[in-house]
Scaffold this active site. Structure first.
Site, short mmCIF file in Angstrom:
data_model
loop_
_atom_site.label_atom_id
_atom_site.label_comp_id
_atom_site.label_asym_id
_atom_site.label_seq_id
_atom_site.Cartn_x
_atom_site.Cartn_y
_atom_site.Cartn_z
N GLY A 122 0.81 -1.21 0.00
CA GLY A 122 0.00 0.00 0.00
C GLY A 122 0.84 1.27 0.00
N ASN A 158 -7.94 3.98 8.76
CA ASN A 158 -7.31 2.85 9.44
C ASN A 158 -7.32 2.96 10.96
OD1 ASN A 158 -5.43 4.95 8.35
ND2 ASN A 158 -4.03 3.99 9.79
N GLN A 195 -7.60 -0.20 3.56
CA GLN A 195 -8.39 -0.83 4.64
C GLN A 195 -9.74 -1.33 4.13
OE1 GLN A 195 -7.62 -1.63 7.75
NE2 GLN A 195 -5.63 -0.63 7.83
N SER A 199 -3.63 -3.33 -0.68
CA SER A 199 -2.51 -4.05 -0.08
C SER A 199 -2.97 -5.42 0.40
CB SER A 199 -1.97 -3.24 1.09
OG SER A 199 -0.95 -3.94 1.75
N HIS A 220 -1.81 -7.74 2.50
CA HIS A 220 -1.75 -8.26 3.88
C HIS A 220 -2.89 -7.74 4.76
CE1 HIS A 220 0.15 -4.90 6.32
NE2 HIS A 220 0.41 -4.45 5.10
N THR A 230 11.90 -7.42 -10.71
CA THR A 230 11.39 -8.76 -10.97
C THR A 230 10.07 -8.98 -10.24
OG1 THR A 230 13.62 -9.58 -11.26
CG2 THR A 230 11.95 -11.23 -10.73
N CYS A 250 1.71 1.97 12.74
CA CYS A 250 2.91 2.76 12.43
C CYS A 250 3.15 3.82 13.49
CB CYS A 250 2.76 3.43 11.08
SG CYS A 250 2.07 2.33 9.87
N1 PLP Z 1 -2.91 2.99 3.80
C1 PLP Z 1 -3.65 2.58 4.84
C2 PLP Z 1 -5.00 3.16 5.07
C3 PLP Z 1 -3.15 1.60 5.71
O1 PLP Z 1 -3.88 1.20 6.75
C4 PLP Z 1 -1.85 1.06 5.47
C5 PLP Z 1 -1.25 0.07 6.38
O2 PLP Z 1 -1.25 0.20 7.56
C6 PLP Z 1 -1.13 1.53 4.35
C7 PLP Z 1 -1.70 2.49 3.54
C8 PLP Z 1 0.22 1.00 4.03
O3 PLP Z 1 0.14 -0.28 3.46
P1 PLP Z 1 1.38 -1.29 3.46
O4 PLP Z 1 1.53 -1.77 4.87
O5 PLP Z 1 0.97 -2.38 2.53
O6 PLP Z 1 2.56 -0.54 2.97
#
Ligand code: PLP
Length: 394
Positions: A75, A155, A183, A203, A205, A241, A328
């Site tokens: 993401g 998030n 999200q 994203s 995960h 790659t 984060c």
């Molecule tokens: N954007 C949002 C709203 C997110 O919650 C996150 C991840 O916490 C990201 C972007 C970043 O994604 P990634 O962890 O795949 O870099």
């Protein structure tokens, strides 16, 4: 019956468990079919076919065309790319960007960097529920606005924003519209046509796919200039790659999430209601985020009289794994930028502190786990309040 010995994982907005289905689809691309998708022998062709099948699956899941999907490392890369690419492509037309104060750092910090590079950025403030309105966007866009970026779902508090209306307002003066749907994808229906977006980030995960795999959707009307140069992969726009197993896992996880969306949503709503009712019954606990327009799996609260980190630790000591705001910012000890923008006073030394808590659920959580969280909560809050009071003594 809940397994008392096993910690409860309720931090699914930070990351989710890889689904068994996605793992089973990925394994052959680590073991037997490990070719480089750019190679022209049979190993390469197998890998290339897998990558392209994954692209088609991702495209279909969000209503895009296959050549509108670019694989990225996740993401953050997709968000950065969308912002920098749009500004690079459009800088002759204008230098104004509109975004919000509640964006994830992947957008927010990219916008701050663009500000340093001479772009002018308007950061729209949310209301108390974390909501941004189309009217705010419409009032902010100008003839020199080249990009508007507003997230689909937040998030930290889970508020879901009215993106179709916001995108329409953004385009009044011809700006490009990007949404960070990291999200949202796999959790609520997402269709790029219905949303009316030019670019969208996702994203893997966050929906039971692997870490390190994501995608940027960019409409055929725009060709995002490359930010990573090299071997010319991803139609010359994102070299490196291809992460074949990652893309295959992402596609499988997304297909699975979309196919069981209704069933999972019903399950999550049941768990979320139980949790919100149980926790807000305790004194000093308030729900944050929009009461209805929120992701099915995110419940977020403020707990008065405690600081965030002591509360997350106290819950963790009791076997409940949640987070204080976004993963984060949680480790940084910084007060949440998003909650501050929503005008919550999280307290300085003199004032009463409030701990933000985000409990984020997945299809693997159970009602028994919710009851265990509710039962353990008062003890954790008491411990956290004592620790917070000690921290304030000096
Ligand atoms: N954007 C949002 C709203 C997110 O919650 C996150 C991840 O916490 C990201 C972007 C970043 O994604 P990634 O962890 O795949 O870099």
């Amino acid at each position: 019956m809940a397994d008392e010995a096993r910690p409860i994982y309720a931090d699914n907005a930070a990351t989710t468990a890889l689904s068994e289905y996605a793992l089973s689809k990925m394994l052959p691309y680590f073991r037997e079919q490990y070719g480089n998708p750019s190679a022209i022998h049979v190993f390469g062709l197998e890998a290339k076919n897998a990558l392209e099948r994954a692209r088609r699956t991702v495209a279909e899941a969000i209503g895009a065309r296959v050549n509108e999907i670019y694989f990225t490392s996740g993401g953050t890369e997709a968000d950065n790319w969308a912002l920098f690419a749009a500004c690079q492509a459009r800088k002759k037309r204008g230098r104004h960007i509109v975004t919000t104060q509640i964006e994830h750092s992947a957008v927010y910090r990219a916008a701050l960097e663009l500000e340093k590079q001479g772009f002018e950025v308007t950061f729209l403030p949310p209301d108390r529920d974390g909501m941004i309105t189309p009217e705010q966007v419409e009032a902010a866009v100008r003839p020199d606005t080249i990009l508007v970026s507003v997230m689909l779902a937040n998030n930290e508090v889970g508020t879901v924003l009215p993106i179709p209306e916001i995108a329409a307002a953004a385009k009044k003066h011809g700006a490009l519209f990007h949404t960070d749907a990291v999200q949202a994808v796999g959790h609520v229906p997402v269709d790029v046509g219905a949303l009316g977006v030019d670019m969208l980030s996702l994203s893997a995960h966050k929906f039971h796919g692997p870490k390190g795999a994501g995608a940027l959707y960019a409409s055929l009307r725009i060709a995002p200039p490359p930010m990573i140069f090299g071997g010319g992969q991803e139609r010359g726009r994102r070299s490196g790659t291809g992460n074949v197993a990652g893309a295959v896992g992402m596609a499988a996880a997304l297909e699975e999430s979309v196919s069981r969306l209704e069933e999972d949503t019903a399950h999550l709503l049941k768990l979320r209601s139980r949790l919100i009712e149980g926790l807000t019954n305790y004194p000093g606990v308030t729900l944050t985020g929009h009461p209805e327009k929120r992701l099915p799996g995110i419940a977020s609260f403020l707990v008065w009289g405690a600081a965030g980190e002591p509360l997350v630790r106290a819950l963790s000591d009791l076997g409940v794994c949640v987070s204080s705001g976004s993963a984060c910012s949680a480790g940084s000890g910084e007060p949440s930028r998003v909650l501050a923008a929503m005008r919550y006073e999280l307290g300085g030394k003199a004032g009463e502190k409030a701990a933000p808590i985000r409990i984020s659920l997945s299809r693997y959580n159970t009602l028994e786990e919710m009851d265990r969280i509710i039962a353990l909560f008062p003890k954790a809050v008491e411990t956290a309040r004592q620790k917070t009071a000690l921290l304030n003594l000096d």
